[in-house]
Write an enzyme that holds these catalytic residues in place. Structure first.
Site, PDB file in Angstrom:
ATOM      1  N   HIS A 101    -106.681   9.377  43.378  1.00 48.54           N
ATOM      2  CA  HIS A 101    -106.325  10.290  42.287  1.00 48.54           C
ATOM      3  C   HIS A 101    -106.345  11.686  42.893  1.00 48.54           C
ATOM      4  O   HIS A 101    -107.149  11.964  43.798  1.00 48.54           O
ATOM      5  CB  HIS A 101    -107.369  10.312  41.170  1.00 48.54           C
ATOM      6  CG  HIS A 101    -107.612   8.999  40.490  1.00 48.54           C
ATOM      7  ND1 HIS A 101    -108.479   8.074  40.984  1.00 48.54           N
ATOM      8  CD2 HIS A 101    -107.132   8.497  39.324  1.00 48.54           C
ATOM      9  CE1 HIS A 101    -108.516   7.043  40.160  1.00 48.54           C
ATOM     10  NE2 HIS A 101    -107.704   7.259  39.146  1.00 48.54           N
ATOM     11  N   ASP A 104    -109.775  12.996  43.355  1.00 46.54           N
ATOM     12  CA  ASP A 104    -110.682  12.332  44.300  1.00 46.54           C
ATOM     13  C   ASP A 104    -110.677  13.061  45.637  1.00 46.54           C
ATOM     14  O   ASP A 104    -111.671  13.037  46.356  1.00 46.54           O
ATOM     15  CB  ASP A 104    -110.222  10.898  44.633  1.00 46.54           C
ATOM     16  CG  ASP A 104    -110.096  10.014  43.421  1.00 46.54           C
ATOM     17  OD1 ASP A 104    -110.825  10.246  42.450  1.00 46.54           O
ATOM     18  OD2 ASP A 104    -109.253   9.091  43.457  1.00 46.54           O
TER      19      ASP A 104
HETATM   20  C1  XLS Z   1    -109.743   2.293  35.757  1.00 47.58           C
HETATM   21  C2  XLS Z   1    -108.573   2.117  36.564  1.00 47.58           C
HETATM   22  C3  XLS Z   1    -108.289   3.235  37.551  1.00 47.58           C
HETATM   23  C4  XLS Z   1    -106.874   3.151  38.034  1.00 47.58           C
HETATM   24  C5  XLS Z   1    -106.353   4.409  38.626  1.00 47.58           C
HETATM   25  O1  XLS Z   1    -110.251   1.391  35.122  1.00 47.58           O
HETATM   26  O2  XLS Z   1    -108.659   0.899  37.231  1.00 47.58           O
HETATM   27  O3  XLS Z   1    -109.191   3.214  38.590  1.00 47.58           O
HETATM   28  O4  XLS Z   1    -106.710   2.122  38.947  1.00 47.58           O
HETATM   29  O5  XLS Z   1    -106.383   5.466  37.739  1.00 47.58           O
END
Ligand code: XLS
Ligand code: NI
Ligand code: NI
Length: 440
Positions: A101, A104
């Protein structure tokens, strides 16, 4: 460059199944399975948020993990060191892809402009590391859920200023993903849902979400993004009801707004099970609709009702997953992204390696079993035999759509008796077990 895991070397395949310590016992990157190497089939990816960002906190307790790269002098320095540590982990594990993200990889600044600047300077570092190591970006995404501004959602917020902010953020994240040559871009509707209909205009929220996705698809074309746009369904959490509930409902949503050609699905095991499906159900539903794009490889706990994001170790589940992937002819722009985190008490840095090894070995075993099942045609043959009544007589007329209710009634009133085949579930389960036990 500092080495963050001096005690862990490159993780190698060991033919010795009972060897102690960190090594692969099933995953042998160069081994070919049906003409392709395991590495080519599986396309493992590391998730930046969990592996590099999760500190172990839960609703009842503080972080348990202080990672060695977190001791930097400033948030930007920490972000930079985090990149180096991430590439060290991936290289040591032989993981060729990663996902992130926007938030991140770089900290938010005081303004959106400052935040974008932070992002740009870390992206530069990532780009250099990618070209030095050959590691690639599986997909990028935007975090539209952590900051309090997203309390009512992003594209489905009641506040138009938030909608605009989210659009600006996604625009930037798409540009960055394009810059890094990402094979995909993911939309997980973090807070796109509701807590109660007492305060929710569902129609407006759905229309806005569709318009948001439409603008994103248009912008992807405009900037020449060559990756796949992906929707990641999840039924609940953080909101009580999320709009992209599961593959079937998200596909219906895309179709009703004419968006189905621009998107495919990124299917996460733990999300499918939260929706009351098996992982394989959502994969199958996407595959038969030619909408299976990529996979978030993790698993939930059947006794816990939330997204525990555990590393995938259930061999049945990895085998079923690989069957769907092989049936589709393999990943095109997708891969197996470990959207998974170590347990709170597995707090030592080397647990990161043990966790990924467990996931990689489980998928390697699943691949080998799935390939053999497919090659031998055991399930396919059984299924086509089970449905063979549609290849002759009245069944042929039904499958050719050459009949109607009146002729079918005439047939049913005739002298024939009904003779059903057995489903033989238990037999098939024991055959499946045998394939898993013996897969090499
Ligand atoms: C959350 C999601 C997230 C997505 C990306 O539950 O899995 O991690 O994969 O935003
Ligand atoms: Ni996910
Ligand atoms: Ni998840």
């Amino acid at each position: 460059m500092k080495e963050y895991f001096p005690n862990t070397g490159k993780i190698e395949y060991s033919g010795d199944r009972f060897k102690k310590g960190p090594c692969f016992r099933q995953y042998n990157a160069g081994q070919t399975v049906g003409g392709k190497t395991m590495e080519e089939h599986l396309k493992f990816s590391m998730a930046f948020w969990h592996t590099m960002g999760y500190g172990g906190s839960d609703p009842f307790g503080a972080d348990t993990m202080v990672r060695p790269w977190q001791n930097g002098s400033s948030p930007m320095k920490i972000a930079e060191e985090k990149v180096y540590a991430a590439f060290e982990i991936m290289q040591k594990l032989g993981i060729r892809y990663f996902c992130f993200h926007d938030r991140d990889i770089a900290p938010e600044g005081n303004t959106l402009a400052e935040t974008n600047k932070n992002l740009d300077s870390i992206v530069k570092i990532i780009k250099k590391m990618m070209s030095d190591t050959g590691i690639r970006l599986l997909w990028g995404t935007a975090n539209l859920f952590t900051n309090p501004r997203f309390m009512h959602g992003a594209a489905t917020s009641c506040n138009a200023d938030v909608f605009a902010y989210a659009a600006a953020q996604v625009k930037k994240a798409m540009e960055v993903t394009t810059e890094l040559g990402g094979a995909g871009y993911v939309f997980w509707g973090g807070r796109e849902g509701y807590e109660t209909l007492l305060n929710t205009d569902m129609q407006l929220e759905l229309d806005n979400m569709a318009f948001f996705l439409q603008m994103a698809a248009d912008y992807a074309k405009e900037i020449g993004f060559e990756g796949q746009l992906l929707i990641e369904p999840k039924p609940k959490e953080p909101t009580k009801h999320q709009y992209d509930f599961d593959v079937a409902s998200a596909l219906a949503f895309l179709k009703s707004y004419g968006l189905e050609r621009d998107f495919k699905f990124n299917i996460e095991s733990n999300h499918a099970t939260l929706a009351g499906h098996t992982f394989q159900h959502d994969l199958r539903f996407a595959r038969i609709n030619e909408m299976l794009g990529s996979v978030d490889a993790n698993q939930g706990d059947m006794l816990l009702g939330w997204d525990t994001d555990q590393f995938p170790t259930d061999i049945y589940s990895t085998t079923f997953c690989m069957l769907e992937i092989l049936e589709m002819g393999g990943f095109k722009k997708g891969g197996l992204n470990f959207d998974a985190k170590v347990r709170r008490a597995s707090y030592r840095p080397d647990d990161i390696f043990y966790a990924h090894i467990a996931g990689m070995d489980s998928f390697a075993k699943g691949l080998k079993a799935a390939w053999k099942i497919m090659e031998d045609g055991v399930l396919k043959d059984f299924i086509s035999k089970k449905y063979e009544s549609y290849s002759r007589g009245i069944g042929k007329k039904i499958s050719g759509k050459e009949t109607d209710f009146k002729s079918l009634e005439k047939y049913a009133l005739g002298p024939g008796t009904i003779d059903n085949p057995s489903g033989r579930q238990e037999y098939l389960e024991s055959i499946l077990n045998e394939y898993i036990f013996t897969a090499e």
